[in-house]
Write a protein that holds these residues in place. Structure first.
Motif, PDB file in Angstrom:
ATOM      1  N   TYR A  93       0.844  -1.199   0.000  1.00 49.79           N
ATOM      2  CA  TYR A  93       0.000   0.000   0.000  1.00 49.79           C
ATOM      3  C   TYR A  93       0.874   1.242   0.000  1.00 49.79           C
ATOM      4  O   TYR A  93       1.885   1.290   0.719  1.00 49.79           O
ATOM      5  CB  TYR A  93      -0.936  -0.002   1.214  1.00 49.79           C
ATOM      6  CG  TYR A  93      -1.889  -1.182   1.210  1.00 49.79           C
ATOM      7  CD1 TYR A  93      -3.152  -1.075   0.642  1.00 49.79           C
ATOM      8  CD2 TYR A  93      -1.505  -2.412   1.745  1.00 49.79           C
ATOM      9  CE1 TYR A  93      -4.021  -2.158   0.624  1.00 49.79           C
ATOM     10  CE2 TYR A  93      -2.357  -3.503   1.719  1.00 49.79           C
ATOM     11  CZ  TYR A  93      -3.619  -3.368   1.154  1.00 49.79           C
ATOM     12  OH  TYR A  93      -4.470  -4.443   1.118  1.00 49.79           O
ATOM     13  N   ASN A  94       0.477   2.228  -0.814  1.00 48.59           N
ATOM     14  CA  ASN A  94       1.241   3.479  -0.820  1.00 48.59           C
ATOM     15  C   ASN A  94       0.849   4.317   0.397  1.00 48.59           C
ATOM     16  O   ASN A  94      -0.048   3.929   1.166  1.00 48.59           O
ATOM     17  CB  ASN A  94       1.054   4.223  -2.146  1.00 48.59           C
ATOM     18  CG  ASN A  94      -0.306   4.894  -2.277  1.00 48.59           C
ATOM     19  OD1 ASN A  94      -1.134   4.868  -1.362  1.00 48.59           O
ATOM     20  ND2 ASN A  94      -0.557   5.492  -3.424  1.00 48.59           N
ATOM     21  N   PRO A  95       1.487   5.459   0.648  1.00 50.72           N
ATOM     22  CA  PRO A  95       1.189   6.246   1.848  1.00 50.72           C
ATOM     23  C   PRO A  95      -0.257   6.707   1.958  1.00 50.72           C
ATOM     24  O   PRO A  95      -0.722   7.047   3.051  1.00 50.72           O
ATOM     25  CB  PRO A  95       2.133   7.452   1.716  1.00 50.72           C
ATOM     26  CG  PRO A  95       3.275   6.946   0.894  1.00 50.72           C
ATOM     27  CD  PRO A  95       2.663   6.001  -0.082  1.00 50.72           C
ATOM     28  N   HIS A  96      -0.979   6.711   0.840  1.00 51.75           N
ATOM     29  CA  HIS A  96      -2.382   7.129   0.863  1.00 51.75           C
ATOM     30  C   HIS A  96      -3.332   5.948   0.964  1.00 51.75           C
ATOM     31  O   HIS A  96      -4.552   6.121   0.873  1.00 51.75           O
ATOM     32  CB  HIS A  96      -2.703   7.942  -0.392  1.00 51.75           C
ATOM     33  CG  HIS A  96      -1.823   9.141  -0.561  1.00 51.75           C
ATOM     34  ND1 HIS A  96      -1.949  10.283   0.215  1.00 51.75           N
ATOM     35  CD2 HIS A  96      -0.790   9.377  -1.398  1.00 51.75           C
ATOM     36  CE1 HIS A  96      -1.043  11.164  -0.146  1.00 51.75           C
ATOM     37  NE2 HIS A  96      -0.329  10.650  -1.117  1.00 51.75           N
TER      38      HIS A  96
ATOM     39  N   LYS B 108      -3.520   3.312  -1.135  1.00 48.31           N
ATOM     40  CA  LYS B 108      -3.889   2.690  -2.400  1.00 48.31           C
ATOM     41  C   LYS B 108      -3.156   1.364  -2.544  1.00 48.31           C
ATOM     42  O   LYS B 108      -1.931   1.304  -2.406  1.00 48.31           O
ATOM     43  CB  LYS B 108      -3.525   3.599  -3.569  1.00 48.31           C
ATOM     44  CG  LYS B 108      -3.886   2.997  -4.929  1.00 48.31           C
ATOM     45  CD  LYS B 108      -3.542   3.922  -6.077  1.00 48.31           C
ATOM     46  CE  LYS B 108      -3.886   3.274  -7.406  1.00 48.31           C
ATOM     47  NZ  LYS B 108      -3.623   4.156  -8.568  1.00 48.31           N
TER      48      LYS B 108
ATOM     49  N   LYS C  73      -6.998   8.929  -7.953  1.00 48.94           N
ATOM     50  CA  LYS C  73      -6.450   7.575  -7.901  1.00 48.94           C
ATOM     51  C   LYS C  73      -5.362   7.381  -8.956  1.00 48.94           C
ATOM     52  O   LYS C  73      -4.362   6.698  -8.706  1.00 48.94           O
ATOM     53  CB  LYS C  73      -7.567   6.560  -8.091  1.00 48.94           C
ATOM     54  CG  LYS C  73      -8.528   6.471  -6.905  1.00 48.94           C
ATOM     55  CD  LYS C  73      -9.627   5.470  -7.171  1.00 48.94           C
ATOM     56  CE  LYS C  73     -10.567   5.356  -5.987  1.00 48.94           C
ATOM     57  NZ  LYS C  73     -11.657   4.373  -6.231  1.00 48.94           N
TER      58      LYS C  73
ATOM     59  N   ALA D 186      -2.953   9.410  -5.263  1.00 51.45           N
ATOM     60  CA  ALA D 186      -3.271  10.116  -4.023  1.00 51.45           C
ATOM     61  C   ALA D 186      -4.576   9.669  -3.396  1.00 51.45           C
ATOM     62  O   ALA D 186      -4.842   9.954  -2.245  1.00 51.45           O
ATOM     63  CB  ALA D 186      -3.335  11.625  -4.282  1.00 51.45           C
ATOM     64  N   GLY D 187      -5.420   8.960  -4.158  1.00 52.97           N
ATOM     65  CA  GLY D 187      -6.691   8.517  -3.610  1.00 52.97           C
ATOM     66  C   GLY D 187      -7.525   9.681  -3.118  1.00 52.97           C
ATOM     67  O   GLY D 187      -7.471  10.787  -3.646  1.00 52.97           O
TER      68      GLY D 187
ATOM     69  N   GLN E 138      -7.181  11.470  -0.624  1.00 49.93           N
ATOM     70  CA  GLN E 138      -6.446  12.554   0.027  1.00 49.93           C
ATOM     71  C   GLN E 138      -6.426  13.809  -0.835  1.00 49.93           C
ATOM     72  O   GLN E 138      -6.333  14.922  -0.325  1.00 49.93           O
ATOM     73  CB  GLN E 138      -5.009  12.101   0.310  1.00 49.93           C
ATOM     74  CG  GLN E 138      -4.899  10.850   1.163  1.00 49.93           C
ATOM     75  CD  GLN E 138      -5.450  11.063   2.554  1.00 49.93           C
ATOM     76  OE1 GLN E 138      -5.294  12.124   3.130  1.00 49.93           O
ATOM     77  NE2 GLN E 138      -6.083  10.035   3.096  1.00 49.93           N
ATOM     78  N   LEU E 139      -6.506  13.624  -2.149  1.00 49.56           N
ATOM     79  CA  LEU E 139      -6.437  14.768  -3.051  1.00 49.56           C
ATOM     80  C   LEU E 139      -7.714  15.581  -3.051  1.00 49.56           C
ATOM     81  O   LEU E 139      -7.705  16.772  -3.319  1.00 49.56           O
ATOM     82  CB  LEU E 139      -6.145  14.276  -4.476  1.00 49.56           C
ATOM     83  CG  LEU E 139      -6.123  15.319  -5.595  1.00 49.56           C
ATOM     84  CD1 LEU E 139      -4.941  16.250  -5.427  1.00 49.56           C
ATOM     85  CD2 LEU E 139      -6.084  14.653  -6.958  1.00 49.56           C
TER      86      LEU E 139
ATOM     87  N   SER F 177     -10.183  16.477  -0.763  1.00 50.82           N
ATOM     88  CA  SER F 177     -10.564  17.409   0.304  1.00 50.82           C
ATOM     89  C   SER F 177     -12.028  17.826   0.191  1.00 50.82           C
ATOM     90  O   SER F 177     -12.405  18.951   0.470  1.00 50.82           O
ATOM     91  CB  SER F 177      -9.674  18.659   0.299  1.00 50.82           C
ATOM     92  OG  SER F 177      -9.855  19.423  -0.877  1.00 50.82           O
TER      93      SER F 177
END
Length: 256
Positions: free
Chosen positions: A99-102, A104, A189, A193-194, A196-197, A199
Motif C-alpha cells: 500500500y502506498n502512503p495514501h 492505495k 487515484k 493520491a486517492g 487525500q487529493l 478534500s
C-alpha cells in the motif's frame, strides 16, 4: 465479441466480453480492461473467495461490525485476486499487495510486471480497471439522492460551485454531482493520491464538462494530465476512468 456503435465524438472504442477461467484477454499499452461483478453472491462463490484471502485481509474482515459489509469485502478482494492472478499466471492466493502512503493497493514489488489496476465499489457493484504502463484510476457511485440543499457545507463546496449546483434541479442535481465526484476521485487515484487529493470539493469544471458531453458514453477529456472517460455501467450507477496514456480501446469484461 461485438464492437459497440461508435459516436463521431467518441475517440475510444469499446467492446464487451465474458469472464472465462481459461485466461484473461490480452493487454497492451493502448487497451484497458474494465471488469464488473456483483458483490452479492451465493455461498458456493463466497466460499471460493474465502479460500484465497490473506491473513491481513481476514483481519480486515473481522473489523466489520455487520455481516453484509464483511461478506462484500470478501467477494471484492477475492475476485480482485482471481482476476489479477489470471493476468499474472499465479494462483489467486499468491498475489501479494503493498500500500502506498495514501492507502492505495499496489502489486508487491517482487512481482516483475508493468500491470496496474484500480478498484472501486458502490452498492452491490464492483469495478476493476486493469492496464499496462501508467496506473489508471477508476471510481463508481450508485445513483442516490445527495442532500446538497441545506447541507452543502458538509461537502465543502466553494460558493461558486454551490451557485452552479443550485441551477440544477433534482433528479439531475444528484446525478451530475455524483458524475463530477467520480471524475475527481478517478483522477486522484490515477495520481496515486486517492481520496487525500479531494478534500471534499467538486471542481466546477467537472460539472461543465459533463453537461457539455452528457451523451457520449466513452468520451475522453483531459484534466490534470489525465484522459477522462465516462464508464458504461449497469443502470443505476455512474463512473469515471482516468488514464495518463491515450487509450484506443476499453474492453468491458463481465462475470458469466
Amino acid at each position: 465479441m461485438e464492437r459497440a456503435p461508435r459516436s463521431p465524438l467518441i475517440r475510444t472504442e469499446t467492446r464487451h466480453c465474458i469472464w472465462s477461467d481459461c485466461g484473461a484477454p490480452p493487454l497492451d499499452g493502448t487497451v484497458l480492461h474494465v471488469w464488473t461483478w456483483n458483490l452479492d453472491v451465493d455461498q458456493r462463490r463466497l466460499s471460493r473467495y474465502e479460500e484465497v484471502l490473506s491473513t491481513e485481509e481476514w483481519r480486515r474482515v473481522r473489523r466489520y461490525a455487520s455481516h453484509l459489509p464483511a461478506r462484500r469485502f470478501i467477494v471484492r478482494r477475492g475476485m480482485l485476486r482471481c482476476i489479477l492472478g489470471q493476468y499474472l499466471d499465479q494462483p489467486p492466493q499468491d498475489v501479494r499487495f503493498v500500500y502506498n502512503p495514501h492507502g492505495k493497493p499496489l502489486l508487491a514489488p517482487e512481482i516483475s510486471t508493468d500491470l496496474h489496476f484500480s478498484l472501486s465499489d458502490s452498492g452491490v457493484l464492483a469495478v476493476l480497471g486493469v492496464g499496462i504502463g501508467e496506473p489508471p484510476g477508476i471510481d463508481i457511485e450508485r445513483l442516490r439522492p445527495i442532500p446538497l440543499a441545506g447541507g452543502r457545507e458538509s461537502h465543502d463546496l466553494p460558493p461558486r460551485e454551490v451557485e452552479n449546483f443550485e441551477r440544477v434541479a433534482e433528479p439531475e442535481l444528484s446525478h451530475e454531482f455524483l458524475r463530477a465526484w467520480t471524475r475527481r476521485e478517478a483522477t486522484a487515484k490515477a495520481e496515486g493520491a486517492g481520496l487525500q487529493l479531494l478534500s471534499g470539493k467538486v471542481d466546477l469544471d467537472d460539472l461543465a464538462v459533463l453537461q457539455a458531453h452528457d451523451s457520449d458514453e466513452a468520451s475522453a477529456h483531459r484534466k490534470r494530465g489525465c484522459h477522462l472517460h465516462q464508464l458504461a455501467l449497469p443502470e443505476g450507477y455512474v463512473g469515471s476512468l482516468a488514464t495518463r496514456q491515450k487509450l484506443l480501446e476499453i474492453c468491458y469484461c463481465f462475470l458469466d
